[in-house]
Design an enzyme around this catalytic site. Structure first.
Site, mmCIF file in Angstrom:
data_model
loop_
_atom_site.group_PDB
_atom_site.id
_atom_site.type_symbol
_atom_site.label_atom_id
_atom_site.label_comp_id
_atom_site.label_asym_id
_atom_site.label_seq_id
_atom_site.Cartn_x
_atom_site.Cartn_y
_atom_site.Cartn_z
ATOM 1 C CG HIS A 66 59.041 27.034 22.966
ATOM 2 N ND1 HIS A 66 59.066 26.494 21.717
ATOM 3 C CD2 HIS A 66 58.425 27.941 23.126
ATOM 4 C CE1 HIS A 66 58.128 26.798 21.088
ATOM 5 N NE2 HIS A 66 57.418 27.828 22.107
ATOM 6 C CE LYS A 120 55.689 30.814 20.496
ATOM 7 N NZ LYS A 120 54.548 29.821 20.582
#
Length: 222
Positions: A117, A143
């Site tokens: 992230h 991700k």
């Protein structure tokens, strides 16, 4: 896998009993248990949830760190031990989310999700390299999520999904986040995430809305 199993409904675990009820009422076939919301021992909460959740079929277990936008403030060394315990406690088929720093500091994982992230998007080449490393370390999916306002930032996320061949998901946060998540889903991302209608999260579209719009696009059944 149908779209319902690829759209994970986020369940903040503040109380294990309430979280179980939320998970069982998920509008999609996947839930993400956010254990960083839990005030006590996350392993204790997971043990209780594991006894109560016989559906949905797909469950992601996440202990998001403060550095990645979550609430967990443990040092990386302590997190490594906690994540290993969560992986041991998780029922077969459940996926534990390892942030890339945790994954690199460990000896790998067994079918986890490797997540990143950053505050700015990496180059597409760098993102693909990081996804490849995660796969070598045992991850079953990668991700990548970051803030994105400009069209090129959303396009970069879509490119990673397209080139990773079903191994990676990537979408942006911000004004275009719903379109970015739909694009990832349409390109074959293994997972996207949306908030529970009864536990909305700021800036996160509801999973039911993602599902509704995806089906409206005419790309497949739920």
């Amino acid at each position: 896998m149908g779209a319902s199993g690829r759209i994970c409904t986020v369940v903040p675990v503040e109380d294990a009993g309430e979280a179980a009820m939320l998970a069982l009422s998920s509008p999609t076939g996947c839930v993400e248990l956010r254990l960083d919301f839990y005030p006590g021992d996350p392993g204790e909460a997971l043990e209780l949830l594991a006894t109560r959740l016989h559906s949905p079929a797909r469950v992601v277990v996440t202990l998001r760190s403060a550095g990645h936008g979550g609430l967990d403030r443990r040092a990386r060394g302590e997190r490594r031990a906690v994540l290993a315990r969560l992986e041991d406690l998780a029922p077969e088929g459940w996926l534990v989310d390892y942030e890339v720093e945790d994954l690199h500091a460990s000896s790998g994982c067994s079918g986890c999700i490797a997540s990143s992230h950053p505050t700015t998007p990496p180059t597409p080449r760098r993102a693909l390299e990081e996804a490849a490393v995660a796969e070598r370390l045992g991850a079953s999916a990668y991700k990548l999520v970051y803030p994105g306002v400009e069209p090129w930032e959303q396009a970069a996320a879509a490119r990673l999904v397209a080139e990773a061949g079903g191994f990676a998901t990537s979408f942006t946060l911000g004004p275009g986040t719903l379109a970015s998540r739909l694009t990832a889903l349409a390109l074959g991302a293994p997972l996207v995430f949306g908030s529970h209608p009864r536990a909305p999260l700021d800036g996160v579209p509801q999973s039911s809305e993602i599902m509704e719009l995806y089906l409206r696009m005419g790309l497949g059944e739920s």
